[in-house]
Design a protein around this motif. Structure first.
Motif, mmCIF file in Angstrom:
data_model
loop_
_atom_site.group_PDB
_atom_site.id
_atom_site.type_symbol
_atom_site.label_atom_id
_atom_site.label_comp_id
_atom_site.label_asym_id
_atom_site.label_seq_id
_atom_site.Cartn_x
_atom_site.Cartn_y
_atom_site.Cartn_z
ATOM 1 N N UNK A 1 0.827 -1.205 0.000
ATOM 2 C CA UNK A 1 0.000 0.000 0.000
ATOM 3 C C UNK A 1 0.865 1.260 0.000
ATOM 4 N N UNK A 2 1.954 1.219 0.749
ATOM 5 C CA UNK A 2 2.856 2.365 0.835
ATOM 6 C C UNK A 2 3.374 2.737 -0.551
ATOM 7 N N UNK A 3 3.831 1.725 -1.265
ATOM 8 C CA UNK A 3 4.409 1.969 -2.582
ATOM 9 C C UNK A 3 3.355 2.451 -3.578
ATOM 10 N N UNK A 4 2.205 1.802 -3.556
ATOM 11 C CA UNK A 4 1.149 2.129 -4.525
ATOM 12 C C UNK A 4 0.621 3.539 -4.269
ATOM 13 N N UNK A 5 0.411 3.875 -2.997
ATOM 14 C CA UNK A 5 -0.105 5.207 -2.664
ATOM 15 C C UNK A 5 0.888 6.292 -3.076
ATOM 16 N N UNK A 6 2.192 6.029 -2.869
ATOM 17 C CA UNK A 6 3.209 7.032 -3.225
ATOM 18 C C UNK A 6 3.190 7.287 -4.725
ATOM 19 N N UNK A 7 3.113 6.209 -5.504
ATOM 20 C CA UNK A 7 3.114 6.360 -6.959
ATOM 21 C C UNK A 7 1.870 7.112 -7.421
ATOM 22 N N UNK A 8 0.697 6.729 -6.882
ATOM 23 C CA UNK A 8 -0.557 7.385 -7.282
ATOM 24 C C UNK A 8 -0.533 8.865 -6.907
ATOM 25 N N UNK A 9 0.012 9.154 -5.726
ATOM 26 C CA UNK A 9 0.033 10.533 -5.241
ATOM 27 C C UNK A 9 0.985 11.391 -6.070
ATOM 28 N N UNK A 10 2.145 10.820 -6.428
ATOM 29 C CA UNK A 10 3.089 11.553 -7.277
ATOM 30 C C UNK A 10 2.431 11.860 -8.610
ATOM 31 N N UNK A 11 1.747 10.873 -9.174
ATOM 32 C CA UNK A 11 1.071 11.055 -10.463
ATOM 33 C C UNK A 11 -0.031 12.111 -10.351
ATOM 34 N N UNK A 12 -0.778 12.087 -9.237
ATOM 35 C CA UNK A 12 -1.879 13.037 -9.069
ATOM 36 C C UNK A 12 -1.354 14.473 -9.037
ATOM 37 N N UNK A 13 -0.300 14.712 -8.239
ATOM 38 C CA UNK A 13 0.247 16.076 -8.110
ATOM 39 C C UNK A 13 0.844 16.546 -9.436
ATOM 40 N N UNK A 14 1.621 15.639 -10.038
ATOM 41 C CA UNK A 14 2.292 15.949 -11.309
ATOM 42 C C UNK A 14 1.248 16.273 -12.384
ATOM 43 N N UNK B 1 9.802 18.997 -8.444
ATOM 44 C CA UNK B 1 9.399 19.245 -7.061
ATOM 45 C C UNK B 1 7.949 18.821 -6.836
ATOM 46 N N UNK B 2 7.112 18.981 -7.863
ATOM 47 C CA UNK B 2 5.720 18.560 -7.757
ATOM 48 C C UNK B 2 5.610 17.057 -7.583
ATOM 49 N N UNK B 3 6.361 16.325 -8.390
ATOM 50 C CA UNK B 3 6.350 14.867 -8.283
ATOM 51 C C UNK B 3 6.821 14.432 -6.895
ATOM 52 N N UNK B 4 7.923 15.038 -6.450
ATOM 53 C CA UNK B 4 8.509 14.657 -5.159
ATOM 54 C C UNK B 4 7.553 14.994 -4.013
ATOM 55 N N UNK B 5 6.967 16.201 -4.046
ATOM 56 C CA UNK B 5 6.056 16.610 -2.977
ATOM 57 C C UNK B 5 4.803 15.741 -2.984
ATOM 58 N N UNK B 6 4.306 15.439 -4.176
ATOM 59 C CA UNK B 6 3.137 14.569 -4.289
ATOM 60 C C UNK B 6 3.403 13.209 -3.667
ATOM 61 N N UNK B 7 4.563 12.634 -3.955
ATOM 62 C CA UNK B 7 4.901 11.324 -3.395
ATOM 63 C C UNK B 7 4.897 11.390 -1.866
ATOM 64 N N UNK B 8 5.505 12.439 -1.313
ATOM 65 C CA UNK B 8 5.562 12.560 0.146
ATOM 66 C C UNK B 8 4.147 12.719 0.711
ATOM 67 N N UNK B 9 3.309 13.532 0.055
ATOM 68 C CA UNK B 9 1.927 13.720 0.527
ATOM 69 C C UNK B 9 1.185 12.376 0.534
#
Lengths: 450, 112
Positions: free
Chosen positions: A277-290, A303-311
């Motif tokens: 779940x950790x990995x999948x959520x990070x990827x989805x979140x990076x994609x969403x922000x980007x 920076x958007x991709x990186x911040x999205x992944x952290x969020x």
């Protein structure tokens, strides 16, 4: 002059030796070998192995955060910003083993409010038998060290709100006070089996509430108390190293496998779900922000991709062991978009949360806590549903309650601590030091020398 | 025509850019430089060993101007860059023999 320096060094040495003596006695008294074998789980090698590895992974997140935050500030403040994270490794580690662990996980006092003093100086923390009240099969000392890594990164996360202007001495004092009076009690409420929020059924798999809401809200309090950086928002304060940020975010992502996967406290299927779940959520979140950036501003950024992944990693933290891997896409994606819209509006709120510690960890942690209730999958989250006794609506209300209580306490307590430190020693460096940079002014070192 | 080269405090560059655009100056060249006049440097410590850093970060701006604009630009630079402390920097004014706009081949005042 020379004799004064020598006297100071001697004082520091005595302090360490004194601590050592007390500590050795406390540990001897607590050695598990002498007491009769208590009935309960025994140590499992595979579980111990995974949690040992996870402990190291979680520690690695803090230098990752140092790079992430260090890259976001101007070159003249890179070391002072990284120092906030490294200082937490240096100071909170000791606070934790001396008294912090006992306040969080000692025997419950006052009906779930705080831990007692029974584990001060690691007293009765056995290295070869598990704690009997957690139902885990790893040595008690390993549980304590694993929890130490969470205690370390939490105050380091706050530092994003006061980067480029806080005095190091005041930060160090705040670090000790905040860890003792805010982190340990909240960890007790949520994670101690007798904690009062745990008793109300509030669930936090790996620290969405304890780590991210508490630090994010403290960050808001800090941004309000310290005030804006000199020149903000008219002077451009452009991040000095995007490559540092990218590397830092990558290390955070990697370390988060230990943060969430390790929170199963066992080497089993639950750990695998949390890890995935950790990995999948990070990827989805990076994609969403980007994608949001790409659609709304024309280009997607590093920076958007990186911040999205952290969020997204923040969002999945409370939910990691309670949702299915496909739900993790939604938890990550939704948290990321909520943070995106919040962060893009922050200038209109009028405070200077310099590196978006509140915008990502406060907002993302709260969103994740609520989404945990929304997406919880009953077969995985039996503890959450109290074995089917409560409905989803009740579950969501409990998550909202847990988040609300944490927000209220973290905000008020952080505000008071910051005001106290401000009155005693001042929180900010001088305006001249802010101009010339905190690295040389506070630490006598420069980050980059030509 | 004059060439103005000013060395100023790095944190004054935004104020200076705003002041210059207020009086209609469009082009300038900015370089990050190191140096010192009367301002003392600071010490940096690496593993207990002290190093004197006497070359301080400064910003150097260059502008080519027709004679008529020199006074207003110089006073704008002075006003924007002055703190009154040692280390505010200096303004150098030099005669400029010629200037060529590469795109069109224009020369002299027309090329400024």
């Amino acid at each position: 002059m020379r004799s004064r320096t020598a006297a100071r060094m001697l004082t520091v040495l005595c302090l360490f030796m004194g601590l050592g003596l007390v500590g050795v006695h406390a540990q001897e008294a607590g050695s598990g070998a002498a007491s009769p074998e208590p009935p309960g789980p025994t140590v499992n090698a595979a579980d111990t192995c995974w949690v040992l590895a996870s402990t190291a992974l979680v520690l690695f997140m803090t230098p990752g955060l140092a790079l992430f935050y260090g890259g976001l500030v101007r070159a003249k403040n890179v070391l002072s910003t990284m120092m906030h994270s490294f200082a937490a490794m240096m100071v909170v580690s000791l606070v934790w083993v001396l008294w912090g662990y006992s306040l969080a996980f000692g025997e419950d006092l006052f009906g779930g409010v705080v831990g007692g003093f029974d584990h001060l100086f690691l007293k009765d923390v056995s290295w070869d038998t598990p704690r009997s009240d957690l139902g885990v099969t790893i040595p008690h000392l390993l549980f304590c060290m694993y929890q130490a890594m969470f205690a370390i990164i939490t105050p380091a996360l706050i530092s994003g709100a006061f980067a480029e202007r806080m005095k190091f001495s005041s930060f160090a004092v705040f670090l000790v006070l905040w860890s003792t009076l805010v982190y340990s009690p909240i960890a007790h409420w949520v994670w101690h089996p007798s904690g009062w929020l745990a008793g109300l059924g509030v669930q936090d798999f790996a620290g969405g509430t304890v780590v991210h809401i508490s630090s994010g809200i403290a960050a808001l309090a800090a941004a309000l108390v310290l005030g804006k950086r000199k020149g903000y928002p008219h002077t451009p304060m452009i991040p000095h190293s995007m490559p540092w940020c990218a590397l830092g975010a990558g290390i955070l992502w990697f370390g988060w496998f230990g943060f969430n996967g390790g929170s199963a406290l066992a080497s089993n299927g639950l750990a695998v779900v949390a890890f995935s779940n950790t990995h999948i959520a990070a990827a989805a979140a990076a994609l969403a922000w980007f994608s949001a950036e790409w659609i709304l501003r024309g280009k997607g950024t590093m920076l958007g991709l990186a911040t999205g992944a952290v969020a997204g990693l923040v969002g999945i933290t409370p939910a990691a062991g309670f949702v299915t891997p496909i739900s993790a896409i939604f938890v990550g994606g939704i948290t990321s978009l909520v943070c995106y819209f919040f962060v893009s509006k922050k200038e209109s709120f009028g405070y200077d949360d310099s590196l978006d510690a509140f915008g990502v960890h406060g907002v993302g942690g709260t969103t994740g806590a609520i989404l945990t209730g929304v997406f919880a999958y009953q077969p995985l989250g039996l503890a959450l549903f109290l074995n089917g006794e409560i409905s989803k609506g009740t579950l969501i209300m409990r998550q909202v309650l847990g988040a609300g209580v944490t927000i209220l306490y973290a905000f008020v307590a952080s505000l008071i601590l910051l005001k106290v430190v401000d009155a005693l020693m001042g929180l900010r460096v001088s305006p001249d030091a802010e101009d010339s940079g905190l690295d040389v002014d506070q630490h006598g070192e420069g980050g980059y020398t030509f | 025509m004059k060439l103005i080269a000013a060395v100023i405090r790095p944190n004054k560059i935004e104020e200076l850019k705003a002041a210059l655009s207020d009086i209609g100056i469009q082009g300038l060249t900015v370089t990050e430089v190191r140096g010192h006049g009367r301002q003392k440097g600071h010490k940096e410590i690496f593993r207990g060993k002290e190093y004197a850093v006497d070359l301080l970060p400064k910003v150097r701006i260059e502008l080519a101007l027709p004679d008529s604009k020199v006074d207003s630009v110089v006073s704008a630079i002075e006003k924007a860059s002055r703190t009154g402390e040692v280390g505010d920097g200096k303004i150098f004014i030099m005669n400029l023999e010629d200037c060529i706009r590469i795109r069109t081949g224009e020369r002299g005042d027309e090329a400024l």
